[in-house]
Design a protein around this motif. Structure first.
Motif, PDB file in Angstrom:
ATOM      1  N   VAL B  30       0.848  -1.199   0.000  1.00 43.42           N
ATOM      2  CA  VAL B  30       0.000   0.000   0.000  1.00 43.42           C
ATOM      3  C   VAL B  30       0.886   1.253   0.000  1.00 43.42           C
ATOM      4  CG1 VAL B  30      -0.272  -0.120   2.535  1.00 43.42           C
ATOM      5  CG2 VAL B  30      -1.886   1.246   1.196  1.00 43.42           C
ATOM      6  N   ALA B  31       0.590   2.152  -0.920  1.00 40.23           N
ATOM      7  CA  ALA B  31       1.292   3.443  -0.945  1.00 40.23           C
ATOM      8  C   ALA B  31       0.525   4.400  -0.029  1.00 40.23           C
ATOM      9  CB  ALA B  31       1.339   3.991  -2.368  1.00 40.23           C
ATOM     10  N   VAL B  32       1.196   4.922   0.986  1.00 37.52           N
ATOM     11  CA  VAL B  32       0.529   5.812   1.938  1.00 37.52           C
ATOM     12  C   VAL B  32       1.065   7.223   1.746  1.00 37.52           C
ATOM     13  CG1 VAL B  32       0.171   6.346   4.376  1.00 37.52           C
ATOM     14  CG2 VAL B  32       0.219   3.959   3.628  1.00 37.52           C
ATOM     15  N   ARG B 233      -6.975  -2.636   6.088  1.00 34.20           N
ATOM     16  CA  ARG B 233      -7.704  -3.231   4.978  1.00 34.20           C
ATOM     17  C   ARG B 233      -6.958  -3.031   3.654  1.00 34.20           C
ATOM     18  NH1 ARG B 233     -11.986  -6.898   4.516  1.00 34.20           N
ATOM     19  NH2 ARG B 233     -12.353  -6.972   2.273  1.00 34.20           N
ATOM     20  N   LEU B 234      -6.518  -1.794   3.423  1.00 32.25           N
ATOM     21  CA  LEU B 234      -5.851  -1.500   2.149  1.00 32.25           C
ATOM     22  C   LEU B 234      -4.497  -2.203   2.058  1.00 32.25           C
ATOM     23  CD1 LEU B 234      -6.822   2.262   1.774  1.00 32.25           C
ATOM     24  CD2 LEU B 234      -7.586   0.372   0.324  1.00 32.25           C
ATOM     25  N   ALA B 235      -3.808  -2.350   3.187  1.00 35.47           N
ATOM     26  CA  ALA B 235      -2.517  -3.055   3.170  1.00 35.47           C
ATOM     27  C   ALA B 235      -2.727  -4.531   2.835  1.00 35.47           C
ATOM     28  CB  ALA B 235      -1.815  -2.901   4.527  1.00 35.47           C
ATOM     29  N   ALA B 236      -3.791  -5.122   3.367  1.00 38.22           N
ATOM     30  CA  ALA B 236      -4.060  -6.533   3.094  1.00 38.22           C
ATOM     31  C   ALA B 236      -4.485  -6.719   1.633  1.00 38.22           C
ATOM     32  CB  ALA B 236      -5.159  -7.040   4.032  1.00 38.22           C
ATOM     33  N   GLU B 237      -5.393  -5.881   1.152  1.00 37.60           N
ATOM     34  CA  GLU B 237      -5.861  -6.009  -0.238  1.00 37.60           C
ATOM     35  C   GLU B 237      -4.756  -5.706  -1.237  1.00 37.60           C
ATOM     36  OE1 GLU B 237     -10.618  -5.065   0.426  1.00 37.60           O
ATOM     37  OE2 GLU B 237      -9.384  -3.603  -0.640  1.00 37.60           O
ATOM     38  N   GLY B 238      -3.832  -4.855  -0.840  1.00 37.21           N
ATOM     39  CA  GLY B 238      -2.759  -4.454  -1.741  1.00 37.21           C
ATOM     40  C   GLY B 238      -1.745  -5.553  -2.025  1.00 37.21           C
ATOM     41  N   ALA B 271       4.169   3.255  10.290  1.00 36.53           N
ATOM     42  CA  ALA B 271       5.624   3.226  10.099  1.00 36.53           C
ATOM     43  C   ALA B 271       6.208   1.886  10.550  1.00 36.53           C
ATOM     44  CB  ALA B 271       6.274   4.385  10.852  1.00 36.53           C
ATOM     45  N   ALA B 272       5.621   1.305  11.589  1.00 38.79           N
ATOM     46  CA  ALA B 272       6.169   0.065  12.150  1.00 38.79           C
ATOM     47  C   ALA B 272       5.697  -1.174  11.388  1.00 38.79           C
ATOM     48  CB  ALA B 272       5.764  -0.049  13.622  1.00 38.79           C
ATOM     49  N   ASP B 273       4.642  -1.033  10.593  1.00 36.06           N
ATOM     50  CA  ASP B 273       4.000  -2.210  10.005  1.00 36.06           C
ATOM     51  C   ASP B 273       4.843  -2.917   8.945  1.00 36.06           C
ATOM     52  OD1 ASP B 273       1.468  -3.852   9.548  1.00 36.06           O
ATOM     53  OD2 ASP B 273       1.846  -3.056   7.547  1.00 36.06           O
ATOM     54  N   GLY B 274       5.511  -2.132   8.097  1.00 36.98           N
ATOM     55  CA  GLY B 274       6.385  -2.751   7.095  1.00 36.98           C
ATOM     56  C   GLY B 274       5.767  -2.937   5.722  1.00 36.98           C
TER      57      GLY B 274
END
Lengths: 307, 296
Positions: B30-32, B233-238, B271-274
């Motif tokens: 995911v691009a944040v 959600r967006l990180a998982a779908e990405g 930031a910590a998620d990776g």
């Protein structure tokens, strides 16, 4: 389709603000403030004590919290009176328990109608700020200058006559001003006003009649905004105040900060909400950096380090 | 766009299923991007017949001074918090801020933030402008930002979200590559324009701090929780096809003393998620356009 060509002229596009009331300033670049108490965070408890005639006026606008149903609106008239008769006394007791000096913004009609409540405020050591005549005394552009001047004068004179002290501070109903208000307040001898909300510290404004201090009493951190408008709980209100305090306490290494908490007797003084305020005040009283101060104490505390 | 048509014809239907995979750098899902609105509101602006600047008679003391909090207090607190956790801003800029309070713009520029235009002032609306007038604000935006920051703007968020039927065509003609005004997707998508190449950059109305606090009436902690859910959600779908999460902010809201710490927890979490490519809008646009299948 086209707009009037003047719509693309920006006459006040220039360095600094687009008005002449006050200059821009960055809170971090100002000389640091050391409060007289030696504590980092001045905590201003700011109560609005208001009288709503059951005959609301819509000019220049109907005050927030005013009557809502067809005449006679017993529901809102008496619910507001509950705040004055009961809720406010719960607050006075809570302030006393916490050892807090508060600021009470009072409609002159309260002093006129219920002088004993003014005596109780004075006996509690709190500061009175003038808050118009009654809740029909709203101000906005379009109000006749003489009418506005008289409204300010009547409010100050009445509060001085009943309390024994002329208020130094002013808050407009709904913080609404006309273009003339800062000047008229200055002409009337008012030292500071609590209407503009653009800072976490007081600053100075210029008017053709001289300068006046503005004390930004955070309108978001009010029980009306959080509980009545945003429909959050009294506990959430208290949590948000504690979070704000913690932030300011940390920032106070850069200089004194000011936490303002606006309270409404008919909102926070209700039986199911008051304990959230009591617990909050007890918590604040235990915080090492907290200094309960009236808005006048805060204005005195920033003398010489404005803007 | 097709002016007057029931479907404005801005883009093709491209269902969520079976899209060509979007890959972000370093395998991130995911691009944040964080989008602070750095704005200037006028106390007594000229009137646009299609919309009032302030709901109250001027001076609207609370409306104006609440927003002015941003430039005196809020920006500095917000910028410090973002910098502490490695987030660069992609700024929707009222370009007149470069004239009024250059200190704020210089600070953002020095931090490596990107600027795109949010009009001249957030109190000047595009409704009713003719083409020459609209060209004037685009040209003014390009020139003002370039002179103040050295940057050439690549994106557009209409002032106070006010558009004309020709806005998207015009910004593409001037070489801008992305618009933040369309909210139909969680990925960059091509937009139909007369000339040039324009994409829609996922912005967000729904997780905008203004919506969080003043439309949905969230508490600061509820809003932070909302952002974390959006991110998760967006990180998982990405993982299947790269997504974009935008966090649009106004420092007069998010940087209030009762809100900034709850928001800081969101930045820490991301930031910590990776899985996040923590970046800027222009970089997302560039990366997307460089990938195959990103043409018109």
């Amino acid at each position: 389709m086209s707009l009037d060509p003047t719509y693309l002229e920006y006459k006040r596009r220039r360095r600094g603000m687009d008005q002449d009331l006050y200059p821009w300033s960055n809170i971090n670049d100002r000389p640091p403030i050391a409060w007289p108490s030696g504590k980092g965070v001045a905590v201003a408890l700011f109560v609005n004590l208001e009288w709503f005639p059951i005959t609301p006026a819509d000019k220049p606008f109907r005050a927030p919290g005013h009557m809502q149903t067809a005449y006679p609106d017993f529901r809102h008239y008496t619910a507001r009176e509950y705040g004055t008769r009961i809720g406010f006394y719960r607050m006075l007791d809570a302030f006393a328990t916490a050892g807090a000096r508060a600021t009470i913004a009072v409609n002159a009609a309260i002093a006129e109608r219920y002088p004993s409540i003014i005596a109780d405020i004075v006996a509690g050591g709190h500061e009175i700020v003038a808050h118009s005549t009654d809740m029909n005394g709203t101000i906005a552009t379009g109000i006749d200058e003489d009418v506005e001047r008289r409204l300010i004068q009547d409010s100050l004179d009445t509060l001085e006559r009943v309390s024994g002290t002329r208020p130094r501070g002013w808050q407009s109903i709904a913080r609404s001003q006309s273009w003339n208000t800062p000047r008229l307040l200055t002409e009337a001898g008012v030292t500071y006003m609590c209407d503009w909300v653009n800072d976490d510290l007081p600053y100075e404004m210029a008017t053709p009649a001289g300068s006046i201090i503005n004390v930004p009493v955070n309108h978001e951190l009010s029980d009306r905004q959080i509980i009545t408008v945003q429909q959050q709980s009294a506990d959430s209100f208290a949590e948000q105040i504690r979070d704000a305090y913690a932030l300011f306490a940390d920032e106070s290494v850069r200089g004194g900060r000011m936490l303002t908490i606006q309270l409404t007797p008919y909102v926070m003084g209700l039986p199911f909400r008051i304990s959230a305020l009591e617990t909050l005040l007890e918590w604040l009283a235990r915080q090492p950096q907290a200094w309960f101060a009236s808005t006048g104490d805060i204005v005195d505390g920033i003398a010489g380090v404005r803007n | 766009m097709n002016e007057g048509a029931e479907d404005p014809g801005l883009y093709d239907f491209n269902p969520w299923r079976a899209r060509p995979k979007i890959e972000w750098p370093d395998g991130k899902s995911v691009a944040v991007w964080v989008s602070p609105n750095l704005e200037f509101y006028e106390l007594d602006p000229a009137a646009n017949p299609h919309r009032k600047s302030w709901p109250k008679p001027h001076p609207d003391v609370v409306g104006y001074s609440h927003r002015d909090y941003a430039n005196r207090v809020g920006h500095w607190r917000m910028a410090e918090t973002m910098e502490k956790h490695g987030f660069k801003g992609s700024v929707s800029l009222s370009v007149a801020l470069c004239d009024h309070i250059p200190e704020v713009v210089e600070n953002a520029n020095a931090l490596g933030w990107e600027f795109f235009s949010h009009g001249i002032y957030n109190t000047r609306y595009s409704y009713g402008m003719d083409e020459a007038q609209e060209r004037a604000i685009i040209e003014d935006s390009i020139k003002t930002v370039r002179e103040a920051t050295g940057q050439t703007i690549r994106g557009w968020l209409a002032p106070a979200l006010t558009h004309t039927p020709r806005t998207l065509d015009l910004i593409a003609e001037y070489g801008l590559t992305y618009t933040c005004d369309l909210y139909h997707d969680d990925q960059p998508q091509p937009v139909h324009v007369k000339s040039g190449q324009l994409i829609s950059m996922p912005y967000s109305i729904e997780v905008n701090d203004h919506y969080g606090f003043f439309v949905y009436n969230m508490s600061p902690r509820d809003y932070a929780d909302t952002l974390i859910r959006q991110y998760e959600r967006l990180a998982a779908e990405g993982e299947a096809c790269g997504t974009v999460m935008c966090i649009p902010l106004h420092s007069y809201l998010i940087a209030q003393p009762h809100r900034i710490r709850a928001f800081e927890e969101v930045l820490k979490h991301i930031a910590a998620d990776g899985r996040a490519w923590i970046t800027r809008s222009g970089d997302i646009a560039e990366h997307y356009l460089a990938q195959a299948g990103a043409g018109k």
